[in-house]
Design an enzyme around this catalytic site. Sequence first.
Site, PDB file in Angstrom:
ATOM      1  N   ASP A 202      -6.198  -3.859  -1.428  1.00  0.00           N
ATOM      2  CA  ASP A 202      -5.251  -3.095  -1.032  1.00  0.00           C
ATOM      3  C   ASP A 202      -4.739  -4.443   0.046  1.00  0.00           C
ATOM      4  O   ASP A 202      -5.216  -5.583   0.241  1.00  0.00           O
ATOM      5  CB  ASP A 202      -5.860  -2.157   0.129  1.00  0.00           C
ATOM      6  CG  ASP A 202      -4.312  -1.751   0.842  1.00  0.00           C
ATOM      7  OD1 ASP A 202      -3.796  -2.316   1.725  1.00  0.00           O
ATOM      8  OD2 ASP A 202      -4.492  -0.220   1.128  1.00  0.00           O
TER       9      ASP A 202
ATOM     10  N   SER B 172       0.992  -1.277   0.275  1.00  0.00           N
ATOM     11  CA  SER B 172       0.494   0.209   0.036  1.00  0.00           C
ATOM     12  C   SER B 172       0.872   1.225   0.206  1.00  0.00           C
ATOM     13  O   SER B 172       2.009   1.637  -1.079  1.00  0.00           O
ATOM     14  CB  SER B 172      -1.004   0.026   1.011  1.00  0.00           C
ATOM     15  OG  SER B 172      -1.922   1.071   1.130  1.00  0.00           O
TER      16      SER B 172
END
Length: 290
Positions: free
Chosen positions: A163, A49
């Site tokens: 994510d 991320s």
Amino acid sequence: MWRKAESKARRPRLGLALSGGAARGIAHVGVLKVLAERGIRVDYVAGTSAGALVGGALASGMSVEEIEEIGRSLRWRSLGRMTISRLGVQSNAPLEEYIRARFPRTRFEELPTPFACVATDLRTGLPVVMRDEGDVAFAVRASCAVPGWYLPVTDAGGRQLVDGGLVANLPVSVVRSLGAEVVLAVDVNHEGAKFLGPPTSIIGVLFQSMIVVQRAAVEHQRQLADVVISPRVGHMRWDEMGRAEEFIDAGIEAARAAVHAIEELLEPQGEEGSGWLNLRRRRTRQGARE
């Protein structure tokens, strides 16, 4: 005989594992600043991320000063645009465009520093590690696709990726698989949420929910690292990009507290190699994880 052993002495290869954490990921920049000022070279990078964005920038050959400028100037409007979909509020395609415009290299096989980033397969719930070849900008975008807010990103094989923080927010095992012998992990979520009051945006709600899911898996990865840096950013929310100065300062402070442990582990080794390195690890791990 002595000269022969001395000539073979070499520095262990250092891997950097950078956690996700949205705006808190700006604290990674502070850590990079300390490593640069101490002349500590990073040989491998893995990120998830926000850590994928910072790590990808470093691996592409950007200077720490250039990465810091991104950290100070980046805003949420640079990362996404509104869309009409039942799968998310925004598309994060602008993030991919942002990376292409700034990274000097955007192919894994062309990066001067080996790099990997992690996304999550939305159907299977398994981690998807992107490395070695392919498009860095796409990979980082997938790793940053916060579910519920950003649309899933579909890869060439038809997988819907979101994510990577859902399954591997601190990619210690990933960077070790690249070849790292010493792993420095930077965990910007370790303090949780110390700020008062509820989050003030959907992004804040999502990240506060994700941290609960991540905690057990991250603790295991922390134990696998040789040194763990945990910037004190628990009082700042995940959506507060405007606090870049404070995030960077927190990264600097935490890195300076750990830098001697890192340097000890990176002392050149002779032919005794891994045995001596393992002894040094046992001596430093306990104190360096504070």
